[in-house]
Write a protein that holds these residues in place. Sequence first.
Motif, PDB file in Angstrom:
ATOM      1  N   PHE A 185       1.065   6.242   4.255  1.00 21.19           N
ATOM      2  CA  PHE A 185       0.884   5.861   2.853  1.00 21.19           C
ATOM      3  C   PHE A 185       1.545   4.522   2.561  1.00 21.19           C
ATOM      4  O   PHE A 185       0.933   3.619   1.970  1.00 21.19           O
ATOM      5  CB  PHE A 185       1.467   6.946   1.941  1.00 21.19           C
ATOM      6  CG  PHE A 185       1.699   6.486   0.528  1.00 21.19           C
ATOM      7  CD1 PHE A 185       0.632   6.154  -0.295  1.00 21.19           C
ATOM      8  CD2 PHE A 185       2.991   6.366   0.029  1.00 21.19           C
ATOM      9  CE1 PHE A 185       0.843   5.714  -1.597  1.00 21.19           C
ATOM     10  CE2 PHE A 185       3.222   5.927  -1.264  1.00 21.19           C
ATOM     11  CZ  PHE A 185       2.140   5.606  -2.082  1.00 21.19           C
ATOM     12  N   ALA A 186       2.803   4.357   2.987  1.00 20.12           N
ATOM     13  CA  ALA A 186       3.508   3.104   2.714  1.00 20.12           C
ATOM     14  C   ALA A 186       2.855   1.930   3.432  1.00 20.12           C
ATOM     15  O   ALA A 186       2.809   0.812   2.906  1.00 20.12           O
ATOM     16  CB  ALA A 186       4.974   3.233   3.116  1.00 20.12           C
ATOM     17  N   THR A 187       2.337   2.168   4.629  1.00 18.58           N
ATOM     18  CA  THR A 187       1.646   1.103   5.358  1.00 18.58           C
ATOM     19  C   THR A 187       0.363   0.706   4.637  1.00 18.58           C
ATOM     20  O   THR A 187       0.018  -0.476   4.557  1.00 18.58           O
ATOM     21  CB  THR A 187       1.350   1.542   6.800  1.00 18.58           C
ATOM     22  OG1 THR A 187       2.593   1.800   7.463  1.00 18.58           O
ATOM     23  CG2 THR A 187       0.600   0.466   7.567  1.00 18.58           C
TER      24      THR A 187
ATOM     25  N   ALA B  34      -7.419   6.629   5.829  1.00 15.11           N
ATOM     26  CA  ALA B  34      -7.685   7.656   4.817  1.00 15.11           C
ATOM     27  C   ALA B  34      -7.097   7.250   3.474  1.00 15.11           C
ATOM     28  O   ALA B  34      -7.745   7.401   2.424  1.00 15.11           O
ATOM     29  CB  ALA B  34      -7.105   8.993   5.268  1.00 15.11           C
ATOM     30  N   PHE B  35      -5.886   6.733   3.480  1.00 16.19           N
ATOM     31  CA  PHE B  35      -5.272   6.316   2.224  1.00 16.19           C
ATOM     32  C   PHE B  35      -5.999   5.118   1.609  1.00 16.19           C
ATOM     33  O   PHE B  35      -6.164   5.041   0.382  1.00 16.19           O
ATOM     34  CB  PHE B  35      -3.792   5.999   2.435  1.00 16.19           C
ATOM     35  CG  PHE B  35      -2.925   7.214   2.568  1.00 16.19           C
ATOM     36  CD1 PHE B  35      -2.808   8.116   1.521  1.00 16.19           C
ATOM     37  CD2 PHE B  35      -2.229   7.479   3.736  1.00 16.19           C
ATOM     38  CE1 PHE B  35      -2.013   9.257   1.634  1.00 16.19           C
ATOM     39  CE2 PHE B  35      -1.438   8.602   3.866  1.00 16.19           C
ATOM     40  CZ  PHE B  35      -1.335   9.496   2.815  1.00 16.19           C
ATOM     41  N   LYS B  36      -6.453   4.202   2.438  1.00 14.94           N
ATOM     42  CA  LYS B  36      -7.215   3.079   1.905  1.00 14.94           C
ATOM     43  C   LYS B  36      -8.536   3.552   1.303  1.00 14.94           C
ATOM     44  O   LYS B  36      -8.989   3.029   0.269  1.00 14.94           O
ATOM     45  CB  LYS B  36      -7.458   2.043   3.001  1.00 14.94           C
ATOM     46  CG  LYS B  36      -6.231   1.212   3.351  1.00 14.94           C
ATOM     47  CD  LYS B  36      -6.597   0.125   4.348  1.00 14.94           C
ATOM     48  CE  LYS B  36      -5.454  -0.816   4.579  1.00 14.94           C
ATOM     49  NZ  LYS B  36      -5.788  -1.887   5.544  1.00 14.94           N
ATOM     50  N   ALA B  37      -9.162   4.523   1.938  1.00 12.50           N
ATOM     51  CA  ALA B  37     -10.397   5.078   1.385  1.00 12.50           C
ATOM     52  C   ALA B  37     -10.131   5.753   0.041  1.00 12.50           C
ATOM     53  O   ALA B  37     -10.936   5.645  -0.892  1.00 12.50           O
ATOM     54  CB  ALA B  37     -11.013   6.068   2.366  1.00 12.50           C
TER      55      ALA B  37
ATOM     56  N   ALA C 283     -10.916  14.338   6.316  1.00 11.47           N
ATOM     57  CA  ALA C 283     -12.174  14.201   5.585  1.00 11.47           C
ATOM     58  C   ALA C 283     -12.271  12.825   4.927  1.00 11.47           C
ATOM     59  O   ALA C 283     -13.333  12.183   4.954  1.00 11.47           O
ATOM     60  CB  ALA C 283     -12.291  15.308   4.530  1.00 11.47           C
ATOM     61  N   MET C 284     -11.164  12.362   4.347  1.00  8.69           N
ATOM     62  CA  MET C 284     -11.182  11.059   3.681  1.00  8.69           C
ATOM     63  C   MET C 284     -11.423   9.926   4.669  1.00  8.69           C
ATOM     64  O   MET C 284     -12.080   8.942   4.342  1.00  8.69           O
ATOM     65  CB  MET C 284      -9.874  10.840   2.912  1.00  8.69           C
ATOM     66  CG  MET C 284      -9.761  11.700   1.666  1.00  8.69           C
ATOM     67  SD  MET C 284      -8.342  11.260   0.631  1.00  8.69           S
ATOM     68  CE  MET C 284      -6.992  11.808   1.648  1.00  8.69           C
ATOM     69  N   ARG C 285     -10.904  10.067   5.869  1.00 11.68           N
ATOM     70  CA  ARG C 285     -11.154   9.045   6.897  1.00 11.68           C
ATOM     71  C   ARG C 285     -12.636   8.920   7.180  1.00 11.68           C
ATOM     72  O   ARG C 285     -13.126   7.845   7.539  1.00 11.68           O
ATOM     73  CB  ARG C 285     -10.405   9.393   8.175  1.00 11.68           C
ATOM     74  CG  ARG C 285      -8.906   9.172   8.097  1.00 11.68           C
ATOM     75  CD  ARG C 285      -8.187   9.740   9.306  1.00 11.68           C
ATOM     76  NE  ARG C 285      -8.577   9.104  10.550  1.00 11.68           N
ATOM     77  CZ  ARG C 285      -8.125   9.479  11.743  1.00 11.68           C
ATOM     78  NH1 ARG C 285      -7.286  10.498  11.831  1.00 11.68           N
ATOM     79  NH2 ARG C 285      -8.496   8.838  12.830  1.00 11.68           N
TER      80      ARG C 285
END
Length: 364
Positions: A198-200, A312-315, A348-350
């Motif tokens: 997340f932080a990255t 995933a977090f970027k998505a 799933a988000m990835r």
Amino acid sequence: MRRGVLVALGVLFVGLLGACSTGAYFWQATTGHLQVLNSASRIDTLLAMPNTPAKLRTQLEYIQQIRDFSVAHLGLPDNRSYRSYADLNRPYVVWNVVAAPPDSLTLNTWCFPFTGCISYKGFYKEEDAVKLGNALRNEGLDVAVLGVPAYSTLGFTPDPVLSTFVYFPAGELARLIFHELAHQVVYIANDTMFNESFATAVEELGVNAWLNQAGNAPLRAPYEVFNGRRAAFRLILARAQDDLKVIYSDPVLVEDGSVLQAKAKRLELLRAEYSELKAAWGGWAGYDRFMADDLNNAKLGVSGLYTQHVSAFKALFAHCNSNFPDFYNAVDTLGGRPAVERDTLLLAMRSGDFSQLDFGCSGV
């Protein structure tokens, strides 16, 4: 939005305090962090002093811009972190000890009452880290002792800018500060990979936005050169990690006892791949230290903690209409799910599948 107490790039002070059952470790954590805080002076005070060295002045001015941007544009905490500067007169602020079995990338963990379990143990004195590292090697583990330039206390104390990273290029300063401040927004106990990924993601999204600001165009080219090298290096590490996972789970290799020989061959290939990268970079040697000393499961295991879920977090950020506060709310809600469910949702988000989400941002 905070759950628990965070360990960031290095060792989190509050996490160290969780080790109060061992007096010596508690003492080095307490005194080490207090010495860092006592060394700090306000950045605006230093900029007002005529005898502040020109190079340091330039870097501190960049940091002020970065810090103001982090609040105004990224929704990161507006507090005293990175508003002061401390000269430590040493190359790193802490040294982390990382360990793994010789036939696995699964890192050893240390568990504390408030932080949960974390994958490294940090010391303010290198000799203390080396002592623990040697003891773990004697137990047959793969070990790495890694100097780290920065750590976060999640805002529980005002984290200063440190001499160990103040002369990073401007884009790298932005990355580091955005990363550490992101840890003050969301932290999930016992899930280092979630926290670091997340932080990255926040640091990468944030630095791109910062470089797009008027006046920062000249900073983009050197940043992209460095970032391209980092991406290429991470790629060869990721390939090695994937291959080693296959090696360590291969029943034939396990049965005939040749796992460690196969491991050694794959690490030699990794060294060869790095030599090719260096040649393509004109001999730039920025990752020599990582590759030269203790290239083993400990190093490869810890290198995967920061990037596993970044895509995933970027998505999710894009799904939240690129709105940082909504994104943070969604991540915080995601972090409240059970660990197995979190991992399923991240996978799933990835793949671009948000059908299982029922929380947190205007894109949902």
